[in-house]
Design an enzyme around this catalytic site. Sequence first.
Site, PDB file in Angstrom:
ATOM      1  N   CYS A 171      -3.930  -0.594   1.629  1.00  0.00           N
ATOM      2  CA  CYS A 171      -3.375  -0.528   0.350  1.00  0.00           C
ATOM      3  C   CYS A 171      -2.974  -2.037  -0.252  1.00  0.00           C
ATOM      4  O   CYS A 171      -2.886  -2.369  -1.057  1.00  0.00           O
ATOM      5  CB  CYS A 171      -1.912   0.166   0.301  1.00  0.00           C
ATOM      6  SG  CYS A 171      -2.213   1.731   0.874  1.00  0.00           S
ATOM      7  N   HIS A 201       5.543  -2.462  -5.064  1.00  0.00           N
ATOM      8  CA  HIS A 201       4.577  -1.518  -4.332  1.00  0.00           C
ATOM      9  C   HIS A 201       4.947  -0.125  -4.560  1.00  0.00           C
ATOM     10  O   HIS A 201       4.161   0.609  -5.167  1.00  0.00           O
ATOM     11  CB  HIS A 201       4.535  -1.772  -2.812  1.00  0.00           C
ATOM     12  CG  HIS A 201       3.285  -1.186  -2.098  1.00  0.00           C
ATOM     13  ND1 HIS A 201       1.874  -1.208  -2.558  1.00  0.00           N
ATOM     14  CD2 HIS A 201       3.316  -0.102  -1.121  1.00  0.00           C
ATOM     15  CE1 HIS A 201       1.475  -0.581  -1.558  1.00  0.00           C
ATOM     16  NE2 HIS A 201       1.827  -0.021  -0.609  1.00  0.00           N
ATOM     17  N   HIS A 216      -1.143   6.353  -6.787  1.00  0.00           N
ATOM     18  CA  HIS A 216      -1.132   5.108  -5.555  1.00  0.00           C
ATOM     19  C   HIS A 216      -2.680   5.066  -5.324  1.00  0.00           C
ATOM     20  O   HIS A 216      -3.331   6.105  -4.868  1.00  0.00           O
ATOM     21  CB  HIS A 216      -0.521   5.657  -4.657  1.00  0.00           C
ATOM     22  CG  HIS A 216      -0.542   4.555  -3.403  1.00  0.00           C
ATOM     23  ND1 HIS A 216      -1.181   3.298  -3.712  1.00  0.00           N
ATOM     24  CD2 HIS A 216      -0.095   4.495  -2.001  1.00  0.00           C
ATOM     25  CE1 HIS A 216      -1.086   2.727  -2.361  1.00  0.00           C
ATOM     26  NE2 HIS A 216      -0.481   3.184  -1.538  1.00  0.00           N
TER      27      HIS A 216
END
Length: 394
Positions: free
Chosen positions: A163, A289, A323
């Site tokens: 990520c 995040h 996400h």
Amino acid sequence: MQSRSLRITAYTLCSAAGDGTAATLAALRERRSGLSKNDFGPAPIETWIGRVAGLEQQPLPAEFANWDCRNNRLAWRGLATDGFIEAAHEARARYGADRVAVVMGTSTSSIGASEEAYARLDPDGRYPADLRRPIIHTPHSLGDFVQHALGLTGISVTVATACSSSAKVFAQAERLIRTGLADAAIVGGVDSLCGSVLFGFNSLELVSAEQCRPFDVERRGINLGEAAGFALLEKQAPRGAWLLGYGESNDAHHMSTPHPEGLGARLALNDALKRADLRPEDIDYINLHGTASQKNDEVEAKIVADLFPTTTCASSTKGWTGHTLGAAGIVEAAISLIALEHELLPGTLNLRVPDLACGPQIQRDNVQRKARHALSFSFGFGGSNCVLVFGRDR
């Protein structure tokens, strides 16, 4: 720790929240989420996703047919917004096709095409004829496609660090330019929905059956999304926001859980601020995040509460996009740039009751306020961390 501040002379993004910066800004202002109930694949799991509509009906132009797959279609959709292709062509004319680097981040590349190929093996056990195109079954499919689509011939690199992938592309590009290997760089990231991602995260019990609620005391997990984003970095340009610094680190703590004290994240943050010659009190906005997973949000909230003054605004924007995995870094960098340019600091969608670890920095509602410096946090599986520092002229 020396680095060269670079101008971001063009940027764009495409996600479930909208195509391009104007559509994304409108979604942020209107608090309008791009998430919808999962309808991806033949047997959808119960969750919400950030799906970019219409990719199935939009094949690549004929000259790029060899690269055609969902991930590269999404990349083309992103390149085609905000005049980004034109900006890339102008950079090619200024510097030369071999002096503009391409640095792409992705976590799964075009694995969805490989899934389809295995599902449709011919009687001899081979890929079906229409999917016997090796380039779409490699991790470098995205970078190869972008380089050819923009007519570039220089360095082309793929970054695959989960990520954090398309956050770390900024750091890689800065090093290439500083050391003289390139004069400019196209950075970006693309990840598209596929079965491996949806079922893989579901098997880890990280997927929420409801809309994600970052930093909420009753958060249940993540919503996956797909997105594409790109930025043009140049060392000599009269306009654009600045990439002021970056920090990178690795926890090496656990495959899917951050270090309990956020050790790696703190190291990346400290290095980013040092490179930018800034202090925590200089930061106006942090794009966190903020995945809505239990441990990520707890650790990240504590870092912010410990290190930043109450005047800093922080939020997760995953309630708008989901996400987006390897594309999260570039998408959230672009949202940070939107925040600086339009003086709109996004809040956190679906946050009702903040976790006890949260300090006053984490916002539920949007804040309309001038901002000069922003951070973007990206923390990936395996403990791969990256923090970016952006700034605007006074």
